[in-house]
Design a protein around this motif. Structure first.
Motif, short mmCIF file in Angstrom:
data_model
loop_
_atom_site.label_atom_id
_atom_site.label_comp_id
_atom_site.label_asym_id
_atom_site.label_seq_id
_atom_site.Cartn_x
_atom_site.Cartn_y
_atom_site.Cartn_z
N LEU A 120 -6.23 19.96 -35.29
CA LEU A 120 -5.32 19.30 -34.36
C LEU A 120 -3.87 19.55 -34.76
CD1 LEU A 120 -4.77 17.41 -31.97
CD2 LEU A 120 -5.11 15.47 -33.53
N GLY A 121 -3.62 19.56 -36.07
CA GLY A 121 -2.26 19.83 -36.55
C GLY A 121 -1.77 21.21 -36.13
N LEU A 122 -2.64 22.22 -36.21
CA LEU A 122 -2.24 23.56 -35.78
C LEU A 122 -1.99 23.58 -34.27
CD1 LEU A 122 -1.77 26.55 -36.38
CD2 LEU A 122 -4.24 26.92 -36.06
N LEU A 123 -2.82 22.89 -33.52
CA LEU A 123 -2.62 22.80 -32.08
C LEU A 123 -1.24 22.26 -31.75
CD1 LEU A 123 -4.42 22.93 -29.30
CD2 LEU A 123 -4.36 20.44 -29.53
N LEU A 124 -0.84 21.20 -32.44
CA LEU A 124 0.46 20.57 -32.18
C LEU A 124 1.60 21.42 -32.74
CD1 LEU A 124 -0.53 16.88 -32.95
CD2 LEU A 124 -0.51 18.07 -30.75
N GLU A 169 3.00 10.54 -27.56
CA GLU A 169 2.97 11.84 -26.88
C GLU A 169 1.64 12.54 -27.15
OE1 GLU A 169 5.62 15.96 -26.48
OE2 GLU A 169 6.07 14.52 -28.08
N VAL A 170 1.18 12.48 -28.39
CA VAL A 170 -0.09 13.11 -28.73
C VAL A 170 -1.24 12.45 -27.98
CG1 VAL A 170 -1.72 13.66 -30.58
CG2 VAL A 170 0.75 13.82 -31.01
N ALA A 171 -1.26 11.12 -27.97
CA ALA A 171 -2.34 10.41 -27.29
C ALA A 171 -2.37 10.75 -25.80
CB ALA A 171 -2.18 8.91 -27.48
N ALA A 172 -1.19 10.88 -25.19
CA ALA A 172 -1.12 11.15 -23.76
C ALA A 172 -1.56 12.57 -23.40
CB ALA A 172 0.31 10.91 -23.27
N SER A 173 -1.36 13.52 -24.32
CA SER A 173 -1.56 14.93 -23.97
C SER A 173 -2.63 15.64 -24.78
CB SER A 173 -0.23 15.69 -24.14
OG SER A 173 0.79 15.14 -23.34
N ARG A 174 -3.21 14.97 -25.77
CA ARG A 174 -4.14 15.67 -26.67
C ARG A 174 -5.28 16.35 -25.92
NH1 ARG A 174 -8.58 14.44 -30.76
NH2 ARG A 174 -8.87 12.35 -29.93
N GLN A 175 -5.93 15.65 -25.02
CA GLN A 175 -7.07 16.25 -24.34
C GLN A 175 -6.65 17.42 -23.47
OE1 GLN A 175 -10.37 15.50 -25.02
NE2 GLN A 175 -10.50 17.47 -23.96
N ALA A 176 -5.52 17.29 -22.79
CA ALA A 176 -5.04 18.40 -21.94
C ALA A 176 -4.71 19.62 -22.78
CB ALA A 176 -3.82 17.95 -21.15
N TRP A 177 -4.12 19.39 -23.96
CA TRP A 177 -3.78 20.52 -24.82
C TRP A 177 -5.02 21.14 -25.45
CZ3 TRP A 177 0.80 17.49 -27.45
CH2 TRP A 177 1.87 17.46 -26.57
N ILE A 178 -6.03 20.33 -25.74
CA ILE A 178 -7.29 20.88 -26.25
C ILE A 178 -7.96 21.72 -25.17
CG2 ILE A 178 -9.66 20.26 -26.89
CD1 ILE A 178 -8.50 17.97 -28.55
N ASP A 179 -7.95 21.22 -23.94
CA ASP A 179 -8.51 22.00 -22.83
C ASP A 179 -7.78 23.33 -22.67
OD1 ASP A 179 -10.28 19.93 -22.37
OD2 ASP A 179 -9.14 19.09 -20.69
N GLU A 180 -6.46 23.29 -22.83
CA GLU A 180 -5.63 24.48 -22.76
C GLU A 180 -6.02 25.47 -23.85
OE1 GLU A 180 -1.14 24.08 -21.94
OE2 GLU A 180 -1.27 24.31 -24.12
N TRP A 181 -6.24 24.94 -25.04
CA TRP A 181 -6.66 25.76 -26.20
C TRP A 181 -8.04 26.38 -25.95
CZ3 TRP A 181 -10.81 24.78 -29.62
CH2 TRP A 181 -10.82 25.53 -30.79
#
Length: 341
Positions: free
Chosen positions: A176-180, A322-334
């Motif tokens: 998750l850290g690398l994703l962010l 910000e992480v809580a609001a976007s984490r799933q969307a960014w994981i889907d993006e990844w």
């Protein structure tokens, strides 16, 4: 753990670390403090045994550790258990997960003065108390890579024959850290960055231990870990073979935290433990057992090896909200960019 660091300390430890369940037997006692954490923390070489011994001398109690693989797995377990969880303290989430953890409604305010805790960029919260931190970094084998990447851009666009092992952001705090980190540097261009980096990724592991184990076995010359990881090799193995690449854009930080559950059977004892985390009896175990940076004073100076580590010029840290609001969307993006779905 991470997400965790946490360490082969998270890697070599993996074989020795216990699977989900009680890590240390509890003898009869009037009070038992149950602490959920990640496995490497409570392994034979981790901080857990020393923390347990030190705290038990002060509390007239027994400490019972329950281990899971990683900080993300820790939050997942809590969600599954809900209000029936037997935990008093949850130790091993990080700031990227605290907002989501609060949204479960399972955590109580800490009720302690955490002003002793100092981390780069600062962190203050009435629920979660920090106990260590570390910056994520690409660790490379100097015997294989003579010119390491000097930026995230160079990593993304570099020679695809020089592979890296990374962790899955769905299951691992380093992942998750690398994703962010990528999102912090590339913003809306993150999908394109992942698509380019994909060619350099040997494999994506569920957690840190598996990734670092592959790296030290020579399966890949690079791995996602922490700027503090080389200290382990310098102190414990007397070698400077493994080093962290210093990225010009900066490095994303992980701040590990602990909190108390609202339904904690031993809430007063749990608050005593959180206050103890900021004392030398706990902080002394962090540098050379968890291989992270302490957040408060230790009784002795850090080993010389810590003075040789990469010192990030810029620290990235997104707000928990910000992480809580976007984490799933960014994981889907990844997932889409890495074609793992």
């Amino acid at each position: 753990m991470p997400s965790c660091l946490s360490n082969i300390f998270r890697a070599g430890l993996a074989a020795a670390a216990l699977s989900v369940g009680l890590s240390m037997p509890v003898q009869a006692a009037d009070k038992v403090l149950t602490v959920y954490t990640y496995e490497s923390f409570i392994s034979e070489w981790g901080p857990g045994p020393k923390v347990q011994e030190a705290f038990e001398k002060t509390c007239a109690c027994k400490v019972q550790f329950v281990g899971v693989a990683d900080g993300v797995a820790l939050l997942t377990r809590l969600k599954l258990e809900g209000e029936s969880s037997k935990a008093d303290v949850v130790l091993g989430l990080d700031t990227n997960l605290v907002e989501e953890a609060k949204q479960t409604g399972l955590f109580d305010t800490s009720g302690i003065d955490a002003s002793k805790a100092k981390v780069p960029g600062g962190f203050a919260d009435d629920v979660f108390v920090p106990y260590d931190y570390g910056h994520f970094a690409v660790i490379y084998d100097t015997q294989t890579i003579k010119t390491p990447p000097k930026s995230l851009k160079e990593l993304v666009e570099g020679d695809p024959s020089q592979k890296i092992v990374i962790e899955d952001p769905r299951t691992s705090t380093p992942g998750l850290g690398l994703l962010l980190w990528v999102k912090s540097v590339y913003g809306d261009k993150a999908p394109e960055a992942w698509a380019k980096l994909k060619g350099r990724v040997l494999t994506v592991t569920p957690g840190w231990s598996e990734a670092y184990g592959l790296f030290t076995k020579g399966e890949a010359p690079m791995v996602l870990s922490y700027t503090t990881s080389p200290a382990y090799h310098m102190v414990a193995e007397q070698t400077d073979r493994y080093q962290a690449a210093d990225f010009s854009e900066g490095h994303y930080i992980q701040i590990e935290v602990a909190g108390i559950l609202k339904n904690a059977p031993e809430k007063a004892l749990a608050r005593q433990f959180l206050a103890f985390m900021l004392e030398p009896g706990f902080q002394d175990t962090i540098p050379t057992n968890n291989w992270m940076m302490p957040v408060a004073a230790t009784s002795e100076p850090l080993p010389d090896a810590f003075g040789k580590l990469v010192q990030p010029k810029t620290t990235f840290l997104m707000s928990p909200a910000e992480v809580a609001a976007s984490r799933q969307a960014w994981i889907d993006e990844w997932l889409k960019a890495m074609t793992l779905n």
